[in-house]
Scaffold this motif. Structure first.
Motif, PDB file in Angstrom:
ATOM      1  N   ARG A  33       0.846  -1.188   0.000  1.00 46.90           N
ATOM      2  CA  ARG A  33       0.000   0.000   0.000  1.00 46.90           C
ATOM      3  C   ARG A  33       0.882   1.238   0.000  1.00 46.90           C
ATOM      4  N   THR A  34       0.472   2.231  -0.738  1.00 50.02           N
ATOM      5  CA  THR A  34       1.185   3.494  -0.746  1.00 50.02           C
ATOM      6  C   THR A  34       0.354   4.534  -0.013  1.00 50.02           C
ATOM      7  N   GLU A  35       1.027   5.475   0.611  1.00 48.85           N
ATOM      8  CA  GLU A  35       0.317   6.514   1.339  1.00 48.85           C
ATOM      9  C   GLU A  35      -0.218   7.561   0.369  1.00 48.85           C
ATOM     10  N   ALA A  36      -1.368   8.086   0.693  1.00 52.47           N
ATOM     11  CA  ALA A  36      -1.962   9.132  -0.130  1.00 52.47           C
ATOM     12  C   ALA A  36      -1.155  10.421   0.048  1.00 52.47           C
ATOM     13  N   PRO A  37      -1.059  11.227  -0.990  1.00 52.28           N
ATOM     14  CA  PRO A  37      -0.322  12.488  -0.847  1.00 52.28           C
ATOM     15  C   PRO A  37      -1.020  13.409   0.157  1.00 52.28           C
ATOM     16  N   LEU A  38      -0.226  14.219   0.842  1.00 53.48           N
ATOM     17  CA  LEU A  38      -0.785  15.135   1.822  1.00 53.48           C
ATOM     18  C   LEU A  38      -1.589  16.220   1.128  1.00 53.48           C
ATOM     19  N   LYS A  39      -2.705  16.587   1.738  1.00 52.41           N
ATOM     20  CA  LYS A  39      -3.533  17.652   1.188  1.00 52.41           C
ATOM     21  C   LYS A  39      -2.935  18.987   1.604  1.00 52.41           C
ATOM     22  N   ARG A  40      -2.878  19.922   0.670  1.00 54.66           N
ATOM     23  CA  ARG A  40      -2.356  21.262   0.925  1.00 54.66           C
ATOM     24  C   ARG A  40      -3.438  22.278   0.580  1.00 54.66           C
ATOM     25  N   PHE A  41      -3.595  23.266   1.442  1.00 52.67           N
ATOM     26  CA  PHE A  41      -4.591  24.305   1.221  1.00 52.67           C
ATOM     27  C   PHE A  41      -3.931  25.670   1.295  1.00 52.67           C
ATOM     28  N   ALA A  42      -4.465  26.622   0.552  1.00 56.52           N
ATOM     29  CA  ALA A  42      -3.960  27.988   0.547  1.00 56.52           C
ATOM     30  C   ALA A  42      -5.102  28.930   0.899  1.00 56.52           C
ATOM     31  N   VAL A  43      -4.744  30.120   1.373  1.00 55.28           N
ATOM     32  CA  VAL A  43      -5.748  31.123   1.708  1.00 55.28           C
ATOM     33  C   VAL A  43      -6.551  31.436   0.446  1.00 55.28           C
ATOM     34  N   GLY A  44      -7.862  31.406   0.595  1.00 62.11           N
ATOM     35  CA  GLY A  44      -8.759  31.692  -0.522  1.00 62.11           C
ATOM     36  C   GLY A  44      -9.337  30.451  -1.185  1.00 62.11           C
ATOM     37  N   ASP A  45      -8.805  29.268  -0.875  1.00 55.22           N
ATOM     38  CA  ASP A  45      -9.331  28.028  -1.470  1.00 55.22           C
ATOM     39  C   ASP A  45     -10.754  27.774  -1.005  1.00 55.22           C
ATOM     40  N   ARG A  46     -11.600  27.359  -1.933  1.00 54.23           N
ATOM     41  CA  ARG A  46     -12.956  26.926  -1.590  1.00 54.23           C
ATOM     42  C   ARG A  46     -12.878  25.457  -1.211  1.00 54.23           C
ATOM     43  N   VAL A  47     -13.531  25.079  -0.116  1.00 49.48           N
ATOM     44  CA  VAL A  47     -13.479  23.705   0.369  1.00 49.48           C
ATOM     45  C   VAL A  47     -14.867  23.235   0.760  1.00 49.48           C
ATOM     46  N   ASP A  75     -17.217  17.387   5.377  1.00 50.94           N
ATOM     47  CA  ASP A  75     -18.317  16.449   5.583  1.00 50.94           C
ATOM     48  C   ASP A  75     -19.269  16.892   6.691  1.00 50.94           C
ATOM     49  N   SER A  76     -18.768  17.556   7.724  1.00 48.89           N
ATOM     50  CA  SER A  76     -19.624  17.973   8.840  1.00 48.89           C
ATOM     51  C   SER A  76     -20.103  19.408   8.742  1.00 48.89           C
ATOM     52  N   TYR A  77     -19.246  20.318   8.225  1.00 50.40           N
ATOM     53  CA  TYR A  77     -19.549  21.739   8.262  1.00 50.40           C
ATOM     54  C   TYR A  77     -20.085  22.301   6.950  1.00 50.40           C
ATOM     55  N   GLY A  78     -19.898  21.612   5.842  1.00 47.77           N
ATOM     56  CA  GLY A  78     -20.404  22.085   4.553  1.00 47.77           C
ATOM     57  C   GLY A  78     -19.376  22.881   3.767  1.00 47.77           C
ATOM     58  N   LEU A  79     -19.857  23.863   2.990  1.00 45.73           N
ATOM     59  CA  LEU A  79     -18.994  24.665   2.128  1.00 45.73           C
ATOM     60  C   LEU A  79     -18.327  25.779   2.914  1.00 45.73           C
ATOM     61  N   GLY A  80     -17.078  26.080   2.540  1.00 47.72           N
ATOM     62  CA  GLY A  80     -16.358  27.147   3.221  1.00 47.72           C
ATOM     63  C   GLY A  80     -15.205  27.660   2.389  1.00 47.72           C
ATOM     64  N   ARG A  81     -14.505  28.655   2.955  1.00 48.21           N
ATOM     65  CA  ARG A  81     -13.339  29.247   2.302  1.00 48.21           C
ATOM     66  C   ARG A  81     -12.218  29.318   3.328  1.00 48.21           C
ATOM     67  N   VAL A  82     -11.002  28.910   2.922  1.00 45.55           N
ATOM     68  CA  VAL A  82      -9.841  28.948   3.801  1.00 45.55           C
ATOM     69  C   VAL A  82      -9.449  30.403   4.022  1.00 45.55           C
ATOM     70  N   ILE A  83      -9.345  30.810   5.299  1.00 46.03           N
ATOM     71  CA  ILE A  83      -8.965  32.188   5.616  1.00 46.03           C
ATOM     72  C   ILE A  83      -7.618  32.266   6.324  1.00 46.03           C
ATOM     73  N   GLY A  84      -7.032  31.107   6.660  1.00 43.13           N
ATOM     74  CA  GLY A  84      -5.728  31.106   7.309  1.00 43.13           C
ATOM     75  C   GLY A  84      -5.089  29.736   7.252  1.00 43.13           C
ATOM     76  N   VAL A 118      -5.637  24.574   9.281  1.00 42.14           N
ATOM     77  CA  VAL A 118      -6.208  25.654   8.481  1.00 42.14           C
ATOM     78  C   VAL A 118      -7.418  26.215   9.216  1.00 42.14           C
ATOM     79  N   LEU A 119      -7.649  27.507   9.036  1.00 42.82           N
ATOM     80  CA  LEU A 119      -8.818  28.169   9.583  1.00 42.82           C
ATOM     81  C   LEU A 119      -9.775  28.385   8.429  1.00 42.82           C
ATOM     82  N   VAL A 120     -10.999  27.863   8.579  1.00 45.28           N
ATOM     83  CA  VAL A 120     -11.973  27.894   7.489  1.00 45.28           C
ATOM     84  C   VAL A 120     -13.220  28.642   7.944  1.00 45.28           C
ATOM     85  N   ASP A 121     -13.698  29.547   7.088  1.00 39.67           N
ATOM     86  CA  ASP A 121     -14.938  30.288   7.334  1.00 39.67           C
ATOM     87  C   ASP A 121     -16.071  29.538   6.635  1.00 39.67           C
TER      88      ASP A 121
END
Length: 75
Positions: free
Chosen positions: A19-33, A36-45, A54-57
């Motif tokens: 088995r190979t490990e999945a690549p790490l997820k990277r997020f940047a300020v402004g990314d839409r995400v 599963d629990s909180y719904g749609l948001g935007r990375v603010i930090g 990451v801090l998500v609004d």
């Protein structure tokens, strides 16, 4: 000394291949995400160079989400 599993070679279609490990997820300020629990948001930090957290609004609230980001996906 190598582990016995390191000596074995498997066919690409084998269900027993290593088995190979999945690549790490990277997020940047402004990314839409989506989360599963909180719904749609935007990375603010982003904390740290290695994306420790990451801090998500999410509109109604802001959440600090730490690695691994198994429930969060970039849109």
């Amino acid at each position: 000394m190598k582990k016995p599993s390191e000596f074995r070679r498997h066919l690409p279609t084998s269900p027993f291949k290593a088995r190979t490990e999945a690549p790490l997820k990277r997020f940047a300020v402004g990314d839409r995400v989506t989360h599963d629990s909180y719904g749609l948001g935007r990375v603010i930090g982003v904390e740290g160079d290695a994306d420790i957290a990451v801090l998500v609004d999410f509109g109604s609230r802001q959440e600090r989400i730490t690695q691994p980001y198994t429930a969060m996906f970039k849109l």
